[in-house]
Design a protein around this motif. Sequence first.
Motif, short mmCIF file in Angstrom:
data_model
loop_
_atom_site.label_atom_id
_atom_site.label_comp_id
_atom_site.label_asym_id
_atom_site.label_seq_id
_atom_site.Cartn_x
_atom_site.Cartn_y
_atom_site.Cartn_z
N PRO A 39 0.87 -1.23 -0.21
CA PRO A 39 0.08 -0.07 0.07
C PRO A 39 0.82 1.33 -0.03
O PRO A 39 2.03 1.31 0.85
N VAL A 40 0.37 2.31 -0.62
CA VAL A 40 1.06 3.43 -0.82
C VAL A 40 1.69 4.01 0.51
O VAL A 40 2.62 4.59 0.63
N ASP A 41 0.60 4.36 1.50
CA ASP A 41 1.20 4.97 2.74
C ASP A 41 1.80 3.99 3.46
O ASP A 41 2.83 4.78 4.08
N VAL A 42 1.92 2.89 3.44
CA VAL A 42 2.89 1.78 4.01
C VAL A 42 4.25 2.25 3.40
O VAL A 42 5.24 2.16 4.06
N ALA A 43 4.35 2.24 1.95
CA ALA A 43 5.64 2.37 1.25
C ALA A 43 6.02 3.73 1.67
O ALA A 43 7.29 3.99 1.74
N ARG A 44 5.47 4.84 1.61
CA ARG A 44 5.87 6.11 1.93
C ARG A 44 6.69 6.19 3.46
O ARG A 44 7.67 6.75 3.92
N ALA A 45 6.00 5.06 4.31
CA ALA A 45 6.29 5.28 5.72
C ALA A 45 7.48 4.15 5.82
O ALA A 45 8.10 3.98 7.00
N ASN A 46 8.21 3.55 4.57
CA ASN A 46 9.12 2.43 4.76
C ASN A 46 8.70 1.47 5.76
O ASN A 46 9.55 0.88 6.30
N CYS A 76 6.92 -1.46 4.10
CA CYS A 76 6.74 -2.51 3.20
C CYS A 76 7.20 -3.72 3.63
O CYS A 76 8.59 -3.93 4.15
N SER A 77 6.97 -4.95 3.38
CA SER A 77 7.25 -6.15 3.88
C SER A 77 8.07 -6.85 2.42
O SER A 77 7.88 -6.46 1.44
N GLU A 78 9.01 -7.93 3.11
CA GLU A 78 9.69 -8.50 2.12
C GLU A 78 8.77 -9.01 0.83
O GLU A 78 9.39 -9.34 -0.22
N ALA A 79 7.63 -9.45 1.22
CA ALA A 79 6.78 -10.09 0.22
C ALA A 79 6.68 -8.98 -1.14
O ALA A 79 6.45 -9.52 -2.15
N SER A 80 6.87 -7.76 -0.84
CA SER A 80 6.79 -6.72 -1.89
C SER A 80 7.99 -6.61 -2.55
O SER A 80 8.04 -5.67 -3.55
N ARG A 81 9.03 -7.04 -2.10
CA ARG A 81 10.21 -6.52 -2.38
C ARG A 81 10.51 -7.05 -3.89
O ARG A 81 10.53 -8.48 -4.23
N VAL A 82 10.99 -6.27 -4.85
CA VAL A 82 11.35 -6.76 -6.29
C VAL A 82 12.68 -6.45 -6.91
O VAL A 82 13.02 -6.61 -7.81
N GLY A 83 13.41 -5.70 -6.12
CA GLY A 83 14.81 -5.36 -6.33
C GLY A 83 15.59 -4.64 -5.17
O GLY A 83 15.14 -4.60 -4.12
N TYR A 130 10.54 -1.97 -3.50
CA TYR A 130 9.23 -2.72 -3.59
C TYR A 130 8.37 -2.09 -4.41
O TYR A 130 8.24 -1.05 -5.06
N LEU A 131 7.35 -3.09 -5.00
CA LEU A 131 6.46 -2.81 -5.75
C LEU A 131 5.17 -2.47 -4.92
O LEU A 131 4.90 -3.03 -3.97
N THR A 132 4.67 -1.19 -5.29
CA THR A 132 3.58 -0.74 -4.76
C THR A 132 2.18 -0.47 -5.63
O THR A 132 2.16 -0.87 -6.62
N GLU A 133 1.20 -0.43 -4.73
CA GLU A 133 0.13 -0.03 -5.53
C GLU A 133 0.12 1.17 -6.07
O GLU A 133 0.94 2.00 -6.20
N SER A 134 -0.91 1.50 -7.23
CA SER A 134 -0.82 2.48 -8.21
C SER A 134 -1.22 3.86 -7.42
O SER A 134 -1.64 3.74 -6.30
N ALA A 143 1.23 1.24 -11.53
CA ALA A 143 1.62 0.45 -10.16
C ALA A 143 2.90 1.46 -9.89
O ALA A 143 2.83 2.57 -10.30
N GLY A 144 3.59 1.27 -8.55
CA GLY A 144 4.54 2.07 -8.29
C GLY A 144 5.62 1.26 -7.81
O GLY A 144 5.56 -0.05 -7.55
N LEU A 145 6.85 2.04 -7.58
CA LEU A 145 8.04 1.34 -6.97
C LEU A 145 8.30 2.30 -5.72
O LEU A 145 8.34 3.50 -5.92
N SER A 146 8.66 1.97 -4.71
CA SER A 146 9.21 2.48 -3.32
C SER A 146 10.88 2.04 -3.63
O SER A 146 11.00 1.00 -3.17
N ILE A 147 11.46 3.07 -3.78
CA ILE A 147 12.99 3.22 -3.62
C ILE A 147 13.64 3.54 -2.32
O ILE A 147 13.24 4.82 -2.20
N VAL A 148 14.20 2.62 -1.52
CA VAL A 148 14.51 3.03 -0.36
C VAL A 148 16.16 3.02 -0.23
O VAL A 148 16.67 2.10 -0.67
#
Length: 1001
Positions: free
Chosen positions: A524-531, A533-540, A560-564, A570-575
């Motif tokens: 989820p986007v708000d979860v991604a912005r707060a860093n 995200c779980s490992e299940a969503s990790r793509v790279g 991580y792959l995020t919701e749109s 879709a989106g990516l969260s780059i940490v």
Amino acid sequence: MQRVLLVAACAVGFVLSATSPAMAIPSLSGGQITPDDPTAGAHSDVAIAFDVDDLGPTGAPGDDLRHLDLNLPPGLLGDPGAAPACAFADLERNACPAASRVGTTVIRADLKLSAIELADQRINGDIFLVPTRGTEPARLGIVLRPRIPIINVPLDPIALESPARVRTATDGGLTASLRDLPRTQSTPLGIAALKITRLEMRLFGTAGSGNAFLTNPTSCAPAVLRVDATTYNGVTGTTSGAFTPTDCGSVPFAPGLGVEADPVAADVPTAAGVTVTLPFSRNPSVRAQSQRRRAVVKLPTGFELSPTVGSAGDVTGCSVAQFGKSSSAPSTCPASSQVGTVEFSSPLVPEPLQGRVFIADPAPGAPLIRIFIVAEQSGAQDALRIKLEGVVEPDEQTGQITTTLDDIPPLPFTSFALRFRGGAHAVISTPRSCGAHTGTSQMTPHSGAGDATPSGAIEIGGDCPDPNAFEPVLGFGTQPAQAEWDTTVVTGIVRPDRQARLKSMAVALPPGVLGRINKVPACPVDVARANQCSEASRVGTVAATAGPGSRPLAVEGPVYLTESFGGSFAGLSIVVPAKVGPIDLGVSVTMAQLYVRPNDQGLNVYAADIPTRLRGIALGIRSLELRLDRPGFTFNATNCSPLAVRASFTSDLGGTGAGGATYQATGCENVPFVPTIETELTGGREELDENGHPGLDVTVRQTEDQLNTRGVKVVLPEGIAADPDRLDRTCPLERFERNDCPASAVIGTATARTPILNEPITGEVLFVLVPGSALPQLRLNLKGPIDINLAGKVSVQGTRLVNEFEGIPDVPLSEFRLQLDGGARSPLIASEDLCTTRPKVNATFTSHAGGTRERTVNAEAPDCTASANLRISSLRDGRPSLRLRVLGTTEKVSQLRLKLPRGVQLDRNRARNLIRLQAAGMSSSDRRRARVTVYKTRIDITLPGSGAQRVNVLLREGALRVGPLTRRRTNPQLDFRLDVARPGSERHSRDLRTRPVRSVG
């Protein structure tokens, strides 16, 4: 001769001999400190006095003084450079020059030899500056000139030494020490016991040289003198006195500020620092400058803390215990925590104090960046040592560096220079533009008067790059590059050093390089912005370097792959974690949007707000390498031609840049390409008759391990043409492009399924009038998680109608189905009876690698397969009879399957004997091999050979059983299902709906 500082009594004995009697325990009292002129910062004589009292009972066992410490008030300072030092040899022979004289002293003592006592004997002396020993800041020499009492005959003078030290661990004041005071005094008449009763001294404001020596405190807080005494038996005593300086508001305070950098070129790591100066004068008529209590220094805007300080890899912090601020012992901060140097020039020491700056370990509740400063004399353990604690704060928006030093002890200084480390792992980088840059400060004096705000400028020049230069470099590749294979996608961006900083980027990935979005749970986007995200969503992973110079800081973090969001697919969260040495700045989270291009289904990656600083520290991203490396997530294109990768960038200064790279998959010749096609003519018998308007259902299928289809050309059967009377029901191209087509232009639907999405993509098929084209064209706008736009070209090849789709995206399509409506909405017309022929469809497929495959299939027409009639007799007795008649058309019937409605079943044992099959148009041998299989709810009939032209099936009474609920219904509607197949083709189904009749005939 005794060498003890400030020995108070050198009484002269005049008896022949005696032993020292026991003395009472002494205590101190009557402490006084009195300046002639209490004006703050004035150079005034100061008188110090205290009494040593005998509080024990007369004759009780006593103890004698051994040590004395005169703890002068903080800020009451003597200048060891105010006068020439008297040599020790001259001190011992009472030959010190008058220029070295800085005070006088009077010692009062009681003398006792046997039964003879002499009370309150006075011994006068002078105080001189003498050379220091070791690392002490100053040393006083005292010459006492005892005389024989009564007859006033002088004895040999006594030379004493008093070392001074700075109380750096507490208040920064000076302490003069007296050690091992004598308990007896040898005289020509014998050994006399002595008891010190009072000490008086006067320190001069002006030395004998004419220079100012003593300076009053510049704070108007009470100036407290404390005298500590210790006896030979370890008993301690103390007394104190105080005075209050006056007129602090007039104490001068004129600090200066200088800014330094090496090198001074623009946008480079540098050894930057500041020097704070304070005027100093030995003119006794000039009041001293106030000492500095607090200093807030701002480096010029553009000087920024650089992440390169952490690129050394072994930078650690110094703990509070290692720093030891409240201890005068050396600090034990590790060398790996040093980030700079200091130099402290003071009248207290002949040579500047050299020191180091350490970065402090983070602590809960403390400012993020603290520094520990230690300036000391080299040498012994007890060297003069100054310890300060500071805070370094970068501005959140501009990065401007503010350094604050608070609670600075009132020590005199002429300059204080703080320089942060330079080189490849520098703490600070220079401004990005050349020219004059000004630092400012706010200095608070100990006097309590107004703050001073000195400033200092530095000229950045020499090598001056264009601050607006912005030419990022793009790199792209996959590992491995084998077409169609799962792969790791690597996108790299490099910003050359000393160029504008990256703020946003948009990268257009090559078509065909895609990810299986449906295989990864999106964060989820708000979860991604707060860093979070779980490992299940990790793509790279992302690897980044930050900071100027040759050694930028290297960091790595997850992707991580995020919701749109924001209209994206879709989106990516780059940490990117940011840890500069021991300072953990947290993480930089860049949210990137993924868009799918409608024309070629390639991915566009857009990151709109790449952080340029974190908690005020300039990131200055130099490179980003984004690796989508989750197994099974991304895969290569099936086009082995060179493909362009394009990118556009925006800098933090508003500039723009563009980059490009080439991508090329390999080994397309090793990937199969075997698409299949099925076609079906739809509509009732009327639509399939001559001049009817049939529908067309075309389905193309492929497996995921093939080359993707780029184009398909379908040649319709003879006997099918475009209906000229319906060509006016089209949508003009301009209306289509405005999404404003009339409903009459819709002629069918299309559905695409891809293994990378969970949902199909569907849309309408429209008849569009394209300028310059003789026939209307097909347009498909498929909508779903992604959109696909396709244009079909309609033409005539000989007498056959041709439809071509070119530019199908390089996307794996497991199924693509195009359904053109029959009947009133059909654009097609049958020029002959389609049920009397066996229409054939020719298809040519072109892969994205350029290869072709030909396919020829029959256009099945299920409604042409056979006509059927079914009758069932009354259900009331529960034993109805049933007759089914099937008549083939152009093809014979080879298989039949009749499924019974609910409530009606076969009595399998009886039905085998009560069923009759008649098949016409078969050879006698084939007729004998015909097979009837009876199940509980269906009958299967197989007719071998070329099949039968007509089939009659009769079930006599007793073959069927009807349930009681169905039997009680009045004239119920019964739904049978008949599957019919021609030789070599699939079964086609139809519903046979009937009601019971009196007789099946």
